[in-house]
Design an enzyme around this catalytic site. Sequence first.
Site, mmCIF file in Angstrom:
data_model
loop_
_atom_site.group_PDB
_atom_site.id
_atom_site.type_symbol
_atom_site.label_atom_id
_atom_site.label_comp_id
_atom_site.label_asym_id
_atom_site.label_seq_id
_atom_site.Cartn_x
_atom_site.Cartn_y
_atom_site.Cartn_z
ATOM 1 N N CYS A 50 0.821 -1.215 0.000
ATOM 2 C CA CYS A 50 0.000 0.000 0.000
ATOM 3 C C CYS A 50 0.850 1.258 0.000
ATOM 4 O O CYS A 50 0.353 2.339 -0.344
ATOM 5 C CB CYS A 50 -0.935 0.000 1.198
ATOM 6 S SG CYS A 50 -0.110 0.000 2.801
ATOM 7 N N SER A 109 9.385 0.924 7.064
ATOM 8 C CA SER A 109 7.925 0.957 7.062
ATOM 9 C C SER A 109 7.405 2.279 7.601
ATOM 10 O O SER A 109 8.104 3.001 8.315
ATOM 11 C CB SER A 109 7.363 -0.186 7.913
ATOM 12 O OG SER A 109 7.668 -1.438 7.345
ATOM 13 N N GLY A 194 -9.524 -9.070 2.848
ATOM 14 C CA GLY A 194 -8.157 -9.511 2.604
ATOM 15 C C GLY A 194 -7.362 -9.574 3.895
ATOM 16 O O GLY A 194 -7.915 -9.519 5.005
#
Length: 451
Positions: A50, A109, A194
Amino acid sequence: MSLLVVGLSHRSAPVSILERAALAADTQAKLLQDTLAAEPAAEGTVLATCNRIELYADVDKFHAGVAELSTLLAQHSGVGLDELTPYLYVHYEDRAVHHLFSVACGLDSMVVGEGQILGQIKDALALGQELHTAGRLLNDLFQQALRVGKRAHSETGIDRAGQSLVTFGLEQLADDTDVDTWAKGKKALVIGAGSMSSLAAATLARSGVSEIVVANRTLARAERLAQILNEPGGTGVAAHAVEMVAVGDELTRADVVVSCTGATGLVLTGEDIETAVQGRRAPLALLDLAMPRDIDAAAHRIPGVRLVDIESLAEASADAPMAADVDQVRGIVSDEVAAFGAAQRAAHITPTVVALRTMAADVVASEVARLEGRLPGLDDKQRAEITQTVRRVVDKLLHAPTVRVKQLASEPGGAGYADALRTLFDLDPETVAAVSRADLNDADVKNRGRV
């Protein structure tokens, strides 16, 4: 090794660019196929999450590789090359290895230390293996990245340095309130079924929400997730599934909404949200974990609505805590990068050493055959003893230089030893290449079963 990575992430590009550059699953497959069709690339795989899109390739020319991979990313993302280029970063050889290992550990991240990236790296490798675009280098690299990431999480406190994106997002919604206290008794709507949505549902259930409604375009997947949440011995939350057409009605009942789908357009528009909050007193909390976004950014301006999305999470996580754990993980990454480079350099010379020993064995066989012709009276015992003696002499002469050349080749700058060995012994390049192809085929068969 000529590893090259070209990509963009939340660190290099604004959310608006990341949204437009997001790659669907079929687009990722086409990108990899086109990467291998490009002249500079021998292997390729793509890591698409994402908040990052990275194309990894084994290239024979650096500048041509950068140009080709950048062009391919632009073509398949739909963002023009001129517009995309300022946001792209490039890593080559050891720096590319260092980058992937850092990503695997959660150092790169949005929320430092989050562990979901390991599953995404595993998926990237599986796609490359499925399409046969990942060869020995990328198989070795991604398998090692997974091991490095697991080591970082097991040997350090990096998990404490940053929670998963879901937990961090809920903490932002709760503001200064403990998440469990904030969530207790609330009704939740989870859009999508998901991995991220499943994680969100499980986190909400553990936090004490009273009800979870799961909406998904494929109802069967939503029902499976709801069934898991309702299993005996679980959290005790009441969960049920609905079709996407029911989202509008469920939105009027929900206290907290988490959305993470693969939709290319908005799932909840500003108008949808305004309609849902009309006449209600309780605030509506929205967590958008999708990229591109699922929830209209206009929700920020609607009274009684609090929206946390990828963009606001990036801003909130800028000051990651627990520097000691981060430093420890960085040390692990540096050690593992050095070990990986040494292993790759040592492996690079192995086909040459094997070819040298094969040539030596052929020489021994030829000389023994010639001796038998000149001394036909030798019995089997004498012939075997002579053969064994000649082999021992050759093995002893080759042992020290082949062991030493492997050691030297594993050191930085040792790539030239294979070339020197081939030149000194006048080895047939095709023989060396044949050994390399055999090793590659064996590695491909072995690695396909390891993901």
